[in-house]
Structure formats: structure tokens, C-alpha cells
Design a protein around this motif. Sequence first.
Motif, PDB file in Angstrom:
ATOM      1  N   ASP A 152      57.294  48.184  81.845  1.00 54.10           N
ATOM      2  CA  ASP A 152      57.939  47.119  81.072  1.00 54.10           C
ATOM      3  C   ASP A 152      58.614  46.173  82.056  1.00 54.10           C
ATOM      4  N   THR A 207      52.510  47.326  80.236  1.00 47.54           N
ATOM      5  CA  THR A 207      52.046  47.286  78.846  1.00 47.54           C
ATOM      6  C   THR A 207      52.989  46.462  77.981  1.00 47.54           C
ATOM      7  N   ARG A 208      54.176  46.199  78.502  1.00 48.84           N
ATOM      8  CA  ARG A 208      55.155  45.339  77.834  1.00 48.84           C
ATOM      9  C   ARG A 208      55.671  44.315  78.828  1.00 48.84           C
ATOM     10  N   THR A 228      54.707  40.202  75.416  1.00 43.33           N
ATOM     11  CA  THR A 228      54.583  41.067  74.235  1.00 43.33           C
ATOM     12  C   THR A 228      55.860  41.090  73.399  1.00 43.33           C
ATOM     13  N   TYR A 229      56.963  40.566  73.941  1.00 40.88           N
ATOM     14  CA  TYR A 229      58.213  40.469  73.170  1.00 40.88           C
ATOM     15  C   TYR A 229      59.108  39.418  73.810  1.00 40.88           C
ATOM     16  N   GLU A 283      62.788  43.595  66.668  1.00 44.19           N
ATOM     17  CA  GLU A 283      62.335  44.841  67.282  1.00 44.19           C
ATOM     18  C   GLU A 283      63.499  45.748  67.678  1.00 44.19           C
TER      19      GLU A 283
END
Length: 283
Positions: free
Chosen positions: A102, A135-136, A166-167, A259
Amino acid sequence: MATDQPTTSSEVDGRLLQMLTDATMEVIPLKGGPEQILATSPGATVAVTCSPKFGLSRTLEQCEVAASAGRRVVPHIAARMVEDRAALRDAVRRVADLGVTDLYVIGGDAAAPIGRYGEAGQLLDDLAEIEHPFTRIGVGCYPEGHPHIDDDRLWEALLRKQSSATYMVSQMCFDAEALTTWLAQARARGVTLPLRVGIAGPLKLAKLTELSLRIGVGQSLRYLSKQHGLVGNVLLGRTYDPVPLIRSVVSDKPGTDIEGLHAFTFNQVPVFRAWAKTYGAMS
């Protein structure tokens, strides 16, 4: 990820407590940063910031401390503090070796770039061409605007960055209505990234006022002043309580894709944990 909205008071309390428990704890890599990292709970998510004063190397050093202690690490990489693609590859390699998946990419507060990158989007473009384990990937967003960037440029940059991210994480906010109004506008403009809400920890209001004005959220602070008698509370030495903000956001309209929380601890991790524990016992 999208989450069903709570419909009852007990459901709101339950989600609020879970969000506090799962909040990302932001630590500034000052001299006492490692002690703050170790004050988080085992398995906690720790974000280590990147500042012009200490450089990226200090951030990566304290990420190593967090990873060695079993914390889930989110390094901040400030684009303006990365010299070139080689330096980016080296930073990616170092955090990959720690098992990091991340990454949070920002433009950074440096007055001028030290090299190739002037903004987060440029670094993200190069990152996409490098083999990495992430992945993030998080990016910043500014519900109350930015002191040095106009709104049109902020929207343009966010829409560009979301192709790699992704965020998103909001700046520190105090006004739930301003936050949810901005989020509705973001969805209408095509921003689909889930949001982690930036909250201030339970600091003394005098210190929080100083820090808020310094980072450009004075408009939200004025809201807080009107709603909660900030001036009087500062004089009385009272402490800010983020729960009303979180509760309002949690219980707001469905479909907003909140989230989780990103806690600006200002290196007061034990204070934040003690407060959250007390809230859990009271809820």
C-alpha cells in the motif's frame, strides 16, 4: 469499497467504533517517530509521512521500523522530493523488500521540486511503468480546497490520478456537510475512488487551531468555531472530539463509499489510542 449505510443508532455506533479501530494512524518521521510507531497496536496500519525537512530517506527508515514491528505500512512518497526515475525505482525496491503493498502518493510541500516530478500525477505515470508490488495506491483530495491550487486544477488532477489509484484520502476536515457535499460533487464529476476521511486526533484545541491554519483548512476551522464555541474552548484548554464529525459522515446518505478513516495523530499516538479506547467503553 462501498459499504451499506447504518440505519439505526446502534448500527452507527458499531460502524463508528470499527472505523476508529481500523483507522490508519499517521506518524510524522520526527526524532521520536519510532516510539510513536511502536505505540500503535500490533498489526495496526501506520502511514509514515514525507516532509521537505527530513526527506524521503527518513520516511523509508521509519517504514523499516514499522515493518519490523509487524505493522502494516503505508509509506508516503512526495513527488517533489523524488529526483528521477532511478530514485523512484530505488524507493519502490526498498519498500517492496519490506513487504509493503500500500503506497500513498502526494505532490508534497516542498517549495520547488528537487528533480523530475512537480506533482503526484507525474510520479504515478512513471510508477505505472515500473514493476511494483502495490495492490493499493492512495492519493490526496481536498474537500475544502488547497491554499495554493485552484479548484479546477484540483478536479483535473484528481480525475487524472484515479486511473492509477485505488483510494483517496481527504485533507483534515471538521465540517461533515462540506465533506459530504464535496463527495457528491466528486461522484457527479466521475470520481469513483473510495474515500478515507482525514480526521484530527483529540488534540488540545489551541494546538489544533495552530496546525489547521498552517495547513490551509481555516474555512473548516471557522465552521468548528461557530458550531462548538472554539474560541472559548481554546481559552479553557479543551480538547477536540472527532466523534460528531465521524458520526455525521457514517450516518449520511447511502452510496458515498466511505472506506475508512485516516487519523492525523500529530505524533500523539498514545493519546489517540487512549481516547479511542475510552470512547469504545462508553459507546
